[in-house]
Design a protein around this motif. Structure first.
Motif, PDB file in Angstrom:
ATOM      1  N   PRO A 142       6.334  -9.001  -2.809  1.00 38.43           N
ATOM      2  CA  PRO A 142       6.060  -7.563  -2.728  1.00 38.43           C
ATOM      3  C   PRO A 142       7.329  -6.772  -2.456  1.00 38.43           C
ATOM      4  N   LEU A 143       7.523  -5.686  -3.209  1.00 37.57           N
ATOM      5  CA  LEU A 143       8.700  -4.838  -3.004  1.00 37.57           C
ATOM      6  C   LEU A 143       8.484  -3.875  -1.853  1.00 37.57           C
ATOM      7  N   GLU A 144       7.233  -3.520  -1.589  1.00 36.07           N
ATOM      8  CA  GLU A 144       6.840  -2.678  -0.469  1.00 36.07           C
ATOM      9  C   GLU A 144       5.608  -3.311   0.167  1.00 36.07           C
ATOM     10  N   SER A 145       5.213  -2.812   1.342  1.00 34.84           N
ATOM     11  CA  SER A 145       4.087  -3.413   2.053  1.00 34.84           C
ATOM     12  C   SER A 145       2.778  -3.308   1.288  1.00 34.84           C
ATOM     13  N   ASN A 146       2.657  -2.351   0.359  1.00 34.98           N
ATOM     14  CA  ASN A 146       1.423  -2.205  -0.412  1.00 34.98           C
ATOM     15  C   ASN A 146       1.658  -2.403  -1.909  1.00 34.98           C
ATOM     16  N   HIS A 147       2.778  -3.011  -2.276  1.00 34.77           N
ATOM     17  CA  HIS A 147       3.140  -3.166  -3.684  1.00 34.77           C
ATOM     18  C   HIS A 147       2.464  -4.398  -4.279  1.00 34.77           C
ATOM     19  N   PRO A 148       1.819  -4.308  -5.470  1.00 35.21           N
ATOM     20  CA  PRO A 148       1.218  -5.480  -6.092  1.00 35.21           C
ATOM     21  C   PRO A 148       2.282  -6.481  -6.521  1.00 35.21           C
ATOM     22  N   TRP A 149       1.955  -7.758  -6.411  1.00 39.38           N
ATOM     23  CA  TRP A 149       2.880  -8.807  -6.813  1.00 39.38           C
ATOM     24  C   TRP A 149       2.083 -10.017  -7.279  1.00 39.38           C
ATOM     25  N   ILE A 150       2.734 -10.951  -7.960  1.00 42.66           N
ATOM     26  CA  ILE A 150       2.026 -12.107  -8.490  1.00 42.66           C
ATOM     27  C   ILE A 150       2.339 -13.351  -7.661  1.00 42.66           C
ATOM     28  N   MET A 151       1.281 -14.052  -7.277  1.00 48.66           N
ATOM     29  CA  MET A 151       1.404 -15.258  -6.450  1.00 48.66           C
ATOM     30  C   MET A 151       0.964 -16.477  -7.264  1.00 48.66           C
ATOM     31  N   ASN A 152       1.566 -17.610  -6.988  1.00 51.86           N
ATOM     32  CA  ASN A 152       1.303 -18.852  -7.741  1.00 51.86           C
ATOM     33  C   ASN A 152       1.486 -18.661  -9.246  1.00 51.86           C
ATOM     34  N   PRO A 153       2.574 -18.001  -9.674  1.00 51.46           N
ATOM     35  CA  PRO A 153       2.754 -17.741 -11.107  1.00 51.46           C
ATOM     36  C   PRO A 153       2.836 -19.028 -11.929  1.00 51.46           C
ATOM     37  N   GLY A 154       2.301 -18.972 -13.153  1.00 55.02           N
ATOM     38  CA  GLY A 154       2.366 -20.116 -14.064  1.00 55.02           C
ATOM     39  C   GLY A 154       1.349 -21.197 -13.789  1.00 55.02           C
ATOM     40  N   THR A 155       0.463 -20.992 -12.802  1.00 52.99           N
ATOM     41  CA  THR A 155      -0.551 -22.006 -12.480  1.00 52.99           C
ATOM     42  C   THR A 155      -1.959 -21.450 -12.736  1.00 52.99           C
ATOM     43  N   HIS A 156      -2.947 -22.339 -12.597  1.00 53.39           N
ATOM     44  CA  HIS A 156      -4.337 -21.892 -12.764  1.00 53.39           C
ATOM     45  C   HIS A 156      -4.692 -20.819 -11.736  1.00 53.39           C
ATOM     46  N   ALA A 205      -2.762 -18.442 -10.518  1.00 51.66           N
ATOM     47  CA  ALA A 205      -1.922 -17.239 -10.556  1.00 51.66           C
ATOM     48  C   ALA A 205      -2.807 -16.020 -10.320  1.00 51.66           C
ATOM     49  N   HIS A 206      -2.370 -15.152  -9.412  1.00 49.24           N
ATOM     50  CA  HIS A 206      -3.182 -13.974  -9.110  1.00 49.24           C
ATOM     51  C   HIS A 206      -2.318 -12.828  -8.613  1.00 49.24           C
ATOM     52  N   ILE A 207      -2.797 -11.623  -8.879  1.00 47.94           N
ATOM     53  CA  ILE A 207      -2.120 -10.416  -8.416  1.00 47.94           C
ATOM     54  C   ILE A 207      -2.619 -10.112  -7.014  1.00 47.94           C
ATOM     55  N   MET A 208      -1.698  -9.955  -6.081  1.00 46.22           N
ATOM     56  CA  MET A 208      -2.029  -9.633  -4.697  1.00 46.22           C
ATOM     57  C   MET A 208      -1.853  -8.139  -4.461  1.00 46.22           C
ATOM     58  N   ILE A 209      -2.863  -7.522  -3.836  1.00 47.19           N
ATOM     59  CA  ILE A 209      -2.807  -6.099  -3.509  1.00 47.19           C
ATOM     60  C   ILE A 209      -3.273  -5.918  -2.065  1.00 47.19           C
ATOM     61  N   THR A 210      -2.390  -5.422  -1.206  1.00 42.58           N
ATOM     62  CA  THR A 210      -2.728  -5.187   0.201  1.00 42.58           C
ATOM     63  C   THR A 210      -2.525  -3.703   0.509  1.00 42.58           C
ATOM     64  N   PRO A 211      -3.607  -2.933   0.561  1.00 41.84           N
ATOM     65  CA  PRO A 211      -3.466  -1.487   0.806  1.00 41.84           C
ATOM     66  C   PRO A 211      -2.866  -1.207   2.172  1.00 41.84           C
ATOM     67  N   LEU A 212      -2.227  -0.040   2.293  1.00 38.98           N
ATOM     68  CA  LEU A 212      -1.732   0.407   3.583  1.00 38.98           C
ATOM     69  C   LEU A 212      -2.907   0.755   4.477  1.00 38.98           C
ATOM     70  N   ASN A 213      -2.739   0.571   5.783  1.00 38.86           N
ATOM     71  CA  ASN A 213      -3.792   0.935   6.730  1.00 38.86           C
ATOM     72  C   ASN A 213      -3.973   2.438   6.749  1.00 38.86           C
ATOM     73  N   GLU A 214      -5.222   2.869   6.894  1.00 39.64           N
ATOM     74  CA  GLU A 214      -5.498   4.299   7.004  1.00 39.64           C
ATOM     75  C   GLU A 214      -5.057   4.790   8.380  1.00 39.64           C
ATOM     76  N   THR A 215      -4.498   5.986   8.426  1.00 41.31           N
ATOM     77  CA  THR A 215      -4.124   6.606   9.692  1.00 41.31           C
ATOM     78  C   THR A 215      -5.238   7.527  10.125  1.00 41.31           C
ATOM     79  N   LYS A 216      -5.853   7.208  11.277  1.00 42.95           N
ATOM     80  CA  LYS A 216      -6.968   8.016  11.766  1.00 42.95           C
ATOM     81  C   LYS A 216      -6.527   8.833  12.967  1.00 42.95           C
TER      82      LYS A 216
END
Length: 225
Positions: free
Chosen positions: A198-212, A214-225
């Motif tokens: 991930p380039l930023e804390s909420n930036h999508p990135w690919i994990m386990n590339p080239g394998t069965h 392989a998946h895109i990871m997305i971790t949203p930023l926490n909401e500020t309440k």
């Protein structure tokens, strides 16, 4: 002489009153300070432990998109430790309840076409296989066509946190966060244009590339309440 005695008596009474008032004020201030020191933050009275099958289902459904929760199938371990189907659904989502025997909270919701893949992982884990063994076995089975992961782009929604208490009105789990996974078997950074970290804390990135797996990871930023 009498006047002097009279004035001295009046002065003594005045000083006594002043000292008494100061003492009373000091005691009041000290009492307020003491009260501030011992005061502790109040706990949220709404929060209840997730200790019933109903609570497991309600909190698991929170992993699904809000508009789809009513039609989800719900499976997982019940409070008796049995893996069961709590609820049959009629849409594309299967929700997996938190395991009540594990600390913290972790519920998930995935597309029904991923169920053979997910079920196979649970089966191998029950057999005592390690994470690497499970990865390698499913890799070979997906490659051979024995195990299906459905079409590329199927999602897994994860609702997780360190607490195991929830609000019975909203079904929100205390401190829980979301994380999303989009399965893209055999995809790479080159085929998707995504980085492998991930380039930023909420930036999508690919994990386990080239394998069965392989998946895109997305971790949203926490909401500020």
């Amino acid at each position: 002489m009498k006047n002097w005695v009279y004035l001295a008596t009046i002065g003594f009474i005045f000083l006594s009153c002043q000292n008494a008032e100061k003492s009373k004020k000091n005691q009041t201030e000290q009492g307020s300070q003491d009260q501030t020191v011992v005061e502790t933050p109040k706990k949220n009275p709404k929060l209840l432990p997730i200790d019933t099958d109903e609570a497991l289902v309600a909190t698991a459904l929170m992993a699904a998109p809000a508009e789809s929760r009513a039609g989800c199938t719900v499976i997982g371990y019940n409070m008796a430790g049995e893996f069961v189907t709590f609820k049959e659904g009629n849409n594309e989502f299967i929700c997996l309840t938190d395991d009540p025997k594990k600390p913290g909270f972790n519920a998930a919701c995935y597309h029904k076409d991923l169920d053979p893949f997910m079920a196979r992982g649970r089966e191998l884990k029950k057999e005592g296989k390690s994470s690497k063994e499970i990865f390698d076995i499913r890799e070979a089975e997906v490659k051979s066509g024995q195990l299906s992961m459905g079409q590329a782009g199927l999602t897994l929604h994860i609702y997780h946190g360190k607490e195991s208490q929830y609000d019975p009105e909203t079904h929100e789990v205390a401190g829980a966060k979301y994380r999303y996974v989009v399965y893209m078997p055999w995809a790479t950074a080159e085929s998707t244009g995504l980085p492998e970290v991930p380039l930023e804390s909420n930036h999508p990135w690919i994990m386990n590339p080239g394998t069965h797996r392989a998946h895109i990871m997305i971790t949203p930023l926490n909401e500020t309440k």
